[in-house]
Design a protein around this motif. Structure first.
Motif, PDB file in Angstrom:
ATOM      1  N   LYS A 197      -5.017  16.363   8.998  1.00  0.00           N
ATOM      2  CA  LYS A 197      -4.109  16.185  10.133  1.00  0.00           C
ATOM      3  C   LYS A 197      -2.779  15.631   9.662  1.00  0.00           C
ATOM      4  CE  LYS A 197      -7.416  15.997  13.800  1.00  0.00           C
ATOM      5  NZ  LYS A 197      -7.831  15.358  15.028  1.00  0.00           N
ATOM      6  N   PRO A 198      -1.697  15.925  10.392  1.00  0.00           N
ATOM      7  CA  PRO A 198      -0.369  15.447   9.990  1.00  0.00           C
ATOM      8  C   PRO A 198      -0.280  13.922   9.967  1.00  0.00           C
ATOM      9  CG  PRO A 198      -0.193  17.178  11.649  1.00  0.00           C
ATOM     10  CD  PRO A 198      -1.647  16.792  11.568  1.00  0.00           C
ATOM     11  N   GLY A 199       0.582  13.433   9.103  1.00  0.00           N
ATOM     12  CA  GLY A 199       0.822  12.003   8.990  1.00  0.00           C
ATOM     13  C   GLY A 199       0.304  11.468   7.670  1.00  0.00           C
ATOM     14  N   PHE A 200       0.169  10.138   7.612  1.00  0.00           N
ATOM     15  CA  PHE A 200      -0.304   9.517   6.380  1.00  0.00           C
ATOM     16  C   PHE A 200      -1.202   8.334   6.696  1.00  0.00           C
ATOM     17  CE2 PHE A 200       3.072   6.632   7.368  1.00  0.00           C
ATOM     18  CZ  PHE A 200       2.635   5.416   6.879  1.00  0.00           C
ATOM     19  N   VAL A 201      -1.982   7.957   5.703  1.00  0.00           N
ATOM     20  CA  VAL A 201      -2.835   6.773   5.791  1.00  0.00           C
ATOM     21  C   VAL A 201      -2.933   6.163   4.397  1.00  0.00           C
ATOM     22  CG1 VAL A 201      -4.997   8.052   5.438  1.00  0.00           C
ATOM     23  CG2 VAL A 201      -5.064   5.852   6.585  1.00  0.00           C
ATOM     24  N   LEU A 202      -2.971   4.855   4.346  1.00  0.00           N
ATOM     25  CA  LEU A 202      -3.331   4.117   3.141  1.00  0.00           C
ATOM     26  C   LEU A 202      -4.586   3.353   3.507  1.00  0.00           C
ATOM     27  CD1 LEU A 202      -2.654   3.240   0.216  1.00  0.00           C
ATOM     28  CD2 LEU A 202      -1.425   1.304   1.206  1.00  0.00           C
ATOM     29  N   SER A 203      -5.684   3.695   2.847  1.00  0.00           N
ATOM     30  CA  SER A 203      -6.961   3.067   3.188  1.00  0.00           C
ATOM     31  C   SER A 203      -7.508   2.287   1.999  1.00  0.00           C
ATOM     32  CB  SER A 203      -7.980   4.118   3.642  1.00  0.00           C
ATOM     33  OG  SER A 203      -8.341   4.968   2.583  1.00  0.00           O
ATOM     34  N   LEU A 204      -8.344   1.319   2.314  1.00  0.00           N
ATOM     35  CA  LEU A 204      -9.022   0.502   1.320  1.00  0.00           C
ATOM     36  C   LEU A 204     -10.441   1.026   1.185  1.00  0.00           C
ATOM     37  CD1 LEU A 204      -9.136  -2.083  -0.446  1.00  0.00           C
ATOM     38  CD2 LEU A 204      -9.768  -3.331   1.637  1.00  0.00           C
ATOM     39  N   ARG A 205     -10.876   1.224  -0.053  1.00  0.00           N
ATOM     40  CA  ARG A 205     -12.239   1.686  -0.286  1.00  0.00           C
ATOM     41  C   ARG A 205     -12.913   0.716  -1.242  1.00  0.00           C
ATOM     42  NH1 ARG A 205     -12.382   7.924  -1.250  1.00  0.00           N
ATOM     43  NH2 ARG A 205     -11.750   7.270  -3.318  1.00  0.00           N
ATOM     44  N   SER A 206     -14.168   0.937  -1.554  1.00  0.00           N
ATOM     45  CA  SER A 206     -14.923  -0.050  -2.331  1.00  0.00           C
ATOM     46  C   SER A 206     -14.358  -0.285  -3.719  1.00  0.00           C
ATOM     47  CB  SER A 206     -16.390   0.357  -2.430  1.00  0.00           C
ATOM     48  OG  SER A 206     -16.515   1.580  -3.122  1.00  0.00           O
ATOM     49  N   GLY A 207     -13.738   0.713  -4.346  1.00  0.00           N
ATOM     50  CA  GLY A 207     -13.212   0.513  -5.688  1.00  0.00           C
ATOM     51  C   GLY A 207     -11.767   0.899  -5.864  1.00  0.00           C
ATOM     52  N   ASP A 208     -11.117   1.338  -4.764  1.00  0.00           N
ATOM     53  CA  ASP A 208      -9.733   1.773  -4.886  1.00  0.00           C
ATOM     54  C   ASP A 208      -9.031   1.727  -3.535  1.00  0.00           C
ATOM     55  OD1 ASP A 208     -10.520   4.116  -3.432  1.00  0.00           O
ATOM     56  OD2 ASP A 208     -10.855   5.242  -5.260  1.00  0.00           O
ATOM     57  N   VAL A 209      -7.737   2.027  -3.559  1.00  0.00           N
ATOM     58  CA  VAL A 209      -6.996   2.322  -2.343  1.00  0.00           C
ATOM     59  C   VAL A 209      -6.697   3.814  -2.383  1.00  0.00           C
ATOM     60  CG1 VAL A 209      -6.008   0.034  -1.973  1.00  0.00           C
ATOM     61  CG2 VAL A 209      -4.761   1.709  -3.348  1.00  0.00           C
ATOM     62  N   LYS A 210      -6.599   4.407  -1.208  1.00  0.00           N
ATOM     63  CA  LYS A 210      -6.387   5.852  -1.124  1.00  0.00           C
ATOM     64  C   LYS A 210      -5.211   6.141  -0.219  1.00  0.00           C
ATOM     65  CE  LYS A 210      -8.890  10.083  -0.033  1.00  0.00           C
ATOM     66  NZ  LYS A 210     -10.231  10.584   0.253  1.00  0.00           N
ATOM     67  N   PHE A 211      -4.260   6.919  -0.725  1.00  0.00           N
ATOM     68  CA  PHE A 211      -3.164   7.434   0.084  1.00  0.00           C
ATOM     69  C   PHE A 211      -3.510   8.872   0.438  1.00  0.00           C
ATOM     70  CE2 PHE A 211       0.728   9.877   0.608  1.00  0.00           C
ATOM     71  CZ  PHE A 211       1.382   9.119   1.569  1.00  0.00           C
ATOM     72  N   ASN A 212      -3.419   9.205   1.717  1.00  0.00           N
ATOM     73  CA  ASN A 212      -3.687  10.559   2.190  1.00  0.00           C
ATOM     74  C   ASN A 212      -2.537  10.987   3.078  1.00  0.00           C
ATOM     75  OD1 ASN A 212      -4.602  11.972   4.892  1.00  0.00           O
ATOM     76  ND2 ASN A 212      -5.843  12.846   3.264  1.00  0.00           N
ATOM     77  N   SER A 213      -2.121  12.222   2.922  1.00  0.00           N
ATOM     78  CA  SER A 213      -1.195  12.826   3.874  1.00  0.00           C
ATOM     79  C   SER A 213      -1.638  14.255   4.110  1.00  0.00           C
ATOM     80  CB  SER A 213       0.254  12.779   3.379  1.00  0.00           C
ATOM     81  OG  SER A 213       0.431  13.596   2.254  1.00  0.00           O
ATOM     82  N   GLY A 214      -1.277  14.779   5.248  1.00  0.00           N
ATOM     83  CA  GLY A 214      -1.653  16.138   5.595  1.00  0.00           C
ATOM     84  C   GLY A 214      -0.565  16.787   6.419  1.00  0.00           C
TER      85      GLY A 214
END
Length: 153
Positions: A29-46
């Motif tokens: 989906k459009p936009g972005f997210v920065l999420s926290l995960r168990s061993g990393d951070v994840k940047f996603n955009s679509g």
């Protein structure tokens, strides 16, 4: 744009949001997210069809106290930059099909929740000195921010 923050967490079991303006129920989906995960951070955009996922490994001692996280999204250079504790940026290239796509999905820009304000995974972290900047941080900017906090190389 850039986002910087101090973060303290004992860890998470899923992918709660640090900052977002998209529906994190679907990474394309459009936009972005920065999420926290168990061993990393994840940047996603679509863009509605394609997606980008860039993970940045958390420091080994992240659960022992405060960690400073810096994220820079440089659309002109076509890259996303990550750094912890004022170290050197690690760079990930933005795929060609997403370079010109909008990062604006909802009018909301939320801290600790996605753009819908309904994401089920709750953030179990404390955030402090959350800074949003118009423009992508450079290494020089990060060094200046470290000096502001009294941290030297």
């Amino acid at each position: 744009f850039s986002a910087c923050m101090w973060m303290k967490t004992g860890g998470v079991s899923s992918d709660p949001v640090l900052i977002s303006n998209k529906d994190w129920g679907n990474g394309s989906k459009p936009g972005f997210v920065l999420s926290l995960r168990s061993g990393d951070v994840k940047f996603n955009s679509g863009n509605g069809f394609s997606r980008m996922d860039a993970e940045y490994q958390l420091p080994l001692d992240y659960a022992d106290g405060w960690v400073h996280l810096a994220l820079g999204v440089d659309r002109e250079a076509g890259e996303v930059r990550f750094a912890y504790d004022f170290g050197s940026f690690v760079t990930v290239k933005i795929p060609d099909e997403l370079k010109d796509s909008t990062l604006n999905a909802f009018r909301n820009l939320n801290i600790g929740q996605d753009g819908t304000c309904k994401y089920s995974q709750k953030l179990s972290a404390v955030l402090d000195d959350f800074i949003l900047l118009d423009g992508a941080m450079t290494q020089e900017d990060l060094t200046a921010l470290a000096a502001h906090y009294g941290i030297s190389e």
